[in-house]
Design an enzyme around this catalytic site. Structure first.
Site, PDB file in Angstrom:
ATOM      1  N   SER A 296      30.082  14.358  17.846  1.00 25.61           N
ATOM      2  CA  SER A 296      29.810  15.110  19.078  1.00 25.61           C
ATOM      3  C   SER A 296      31.278  15.910  19.306  1.00 25.61           C
ATOM      4  O   SER A 296      32.150  15.492  19.269  1.00 25.61           O
ATOM      5  CB  SER A 296      29.324  14.367  20.231  1.00 25.61           C
ATOM      6  OG  SER A 296      30.398  13.238  20.411  1.00 25.61           O
TER       7      SER A 296
ATOM      8  N   ASP B 111      34.730  19.566   7.728  1.00 29.09           N
ATOM      9  CA  ASP B 111      34.128  18.151   8.224  1.00 29.09           C
ATOM     10  C   ASP B 111      35.015  17.457   9.012  1.00 29.09           C
ATOM     11  O   ASP B 111      36.281  17.526   8.835  1.00 29.09           O
ATOM     12  CB  ASP B 111      33.264  17.650   6.996  1.00 29.09           C
ATOM     13  CG  ASP B 111      32.980  16.243   7.729  1.00 29.09           C
ATOM     14  OD1 ASP B 111      32.136  16.169   8.511  1.00 29.09           O
ATOM     15  OD2 ASP B 111      33.565  15.210   7.159  1.00 29.09           O
TER      16      ASP B 111
ATOM     17  N   ASP C 246      34.875  13.384  10.310  1.00 24.82           N
ATOM     18  CA  ASP C 246      34.705  12.201  10.290  1.00 24.82           C
ATOM     19  C   ASP C 246      34.992  11.756   8.590  1.00 24.82           C
ATOM     20  O   ASP C 246      34.176  12.277   7.966  1.00 24.82           O
ATOM     21  CB  ASP C 246      33.694  11.283  10.683  1.00 24.82           C
ATOM     22  CG  ASP C 246      33.462  11.237  12.320  1.00 24.82           C
ATOM     23  OD1 ASP C 246      34.462  11.500  12.933  1.00 24.82           O
ATOM     24  OD2 ASP C 246      32.337  11.592  12.804  1.00 24.82           O
TER      25      ASP C 246
END
Length: 248
Positions: free
Chosen positions: A121, A8, A10
């Site tokens: 994004s 992942d 963030d």
């Protein structure tokens, strides 16, 4: 055999979330919107996965009377926020979390593939990589970003997409996450999950992760063990391989 590590972004690769919050607030100010998301407000909004979805949720819950007009402006707001976030990342030199660069280097040297599966994004991912891997280096062989998946986390879509692009089975990879929704997403894609706490997920349950830690650790700066499998202060590729081989 362990063939891939899937990260992942963030909160996992880097503590990006507060820069996202600041970028939203700067976008609101530039566009004349009287909104200011505090850290507490943003922590609550993080229950909604994805920046566009987070903004839509905020509009629907806090400004229902103006929802139609505000939703029409949402692409402009989020587009500006994305640009401002990129500027903040570049200006501040946002670094990777402890152990991330080291583990990626170990994996690449050993021929273990490294990928990203994120709800953010693609431009946000690219900017973070550019700041931390200068000179055009691309450490990730596969990047599966939020706009490419039909459903955001906690749905498994983005992890499934990453696995398809890697050409590996879920049993041949390990996912790295920092949130309850991310753990659920990876588990439902069939992946074992190693979880690390981040600034904005201190209150998240990390149920389902085979190991939960403060971070991946560095030599001389060991992590804190929170739950599950324990490591000798540092998560190394060799240790991950040993754990993975012992699963059967």
């Amino acid at each position: 055999m362990l063939r891939a590590l899937i990260f992942d972004v963030d909160g996992t690769l880097a503590e990006t979330e507060d820069l996202h919050r600041q970028a939203f607030n700067r976008a609101f100010a530039e566009l004349g919107l009287p909104w200011l998301w505090s850290p507490a407000t943003y922590r609550d909004l993080l229950a909604v996965m994805g920046g566009k979805e987070r903004l839509a949720h905020f509009i629907d819950t806090e400004h229902p009377g103006e929802a139609a007009a505000l939703h029409a402006r949402a692409p402009e707001i989020h587009g500006l926020k994305t640009r401002l976030y990129g500027e903040l990342v570049s200006a501040g030199g946002l670094g990777l979390r402890p152990g991330i660069r080291r583990l990626i280097a170990e994996a690449r040297e050993a021929g273990v593939r490294v990928a990203v599966a994120t709800t953010t994004s693609r431009p946000n991912v690219d900017r973070l990589i550019a700041v931390n891997f200068p000179g055009g280096e691309q450490p990730f062989g596969v990047i599966a970003a939020g706009d490419e998946a039909a459903r955001k986390k906690p749905a498994p879509d983005v992890f499934t997409l990453a696995l398809e692009r890697l050409g590996v089975a879920p049993s041949e990879a390990v996912a790295f996450e920092d949130s309850a929704a991310g753990i659920r997403s990876a588990l439902d894609a069939g992946l074992p999950v190693l979880a690390t706490r981040s600034q904005y997920t201190e209150g998240h349950p990390l149920d389902g992760a085979f190991s939960a830690l403060s971070d991946l650790g560095e030599p001389g700066q060991p992590h804190r063990h929170l739950a599950g499998v324990a490591w000798p202060g540092v998560v190394t590729l060799a240790a991950l391989r040993d754990w993975h081989a012992g699963r059967d």
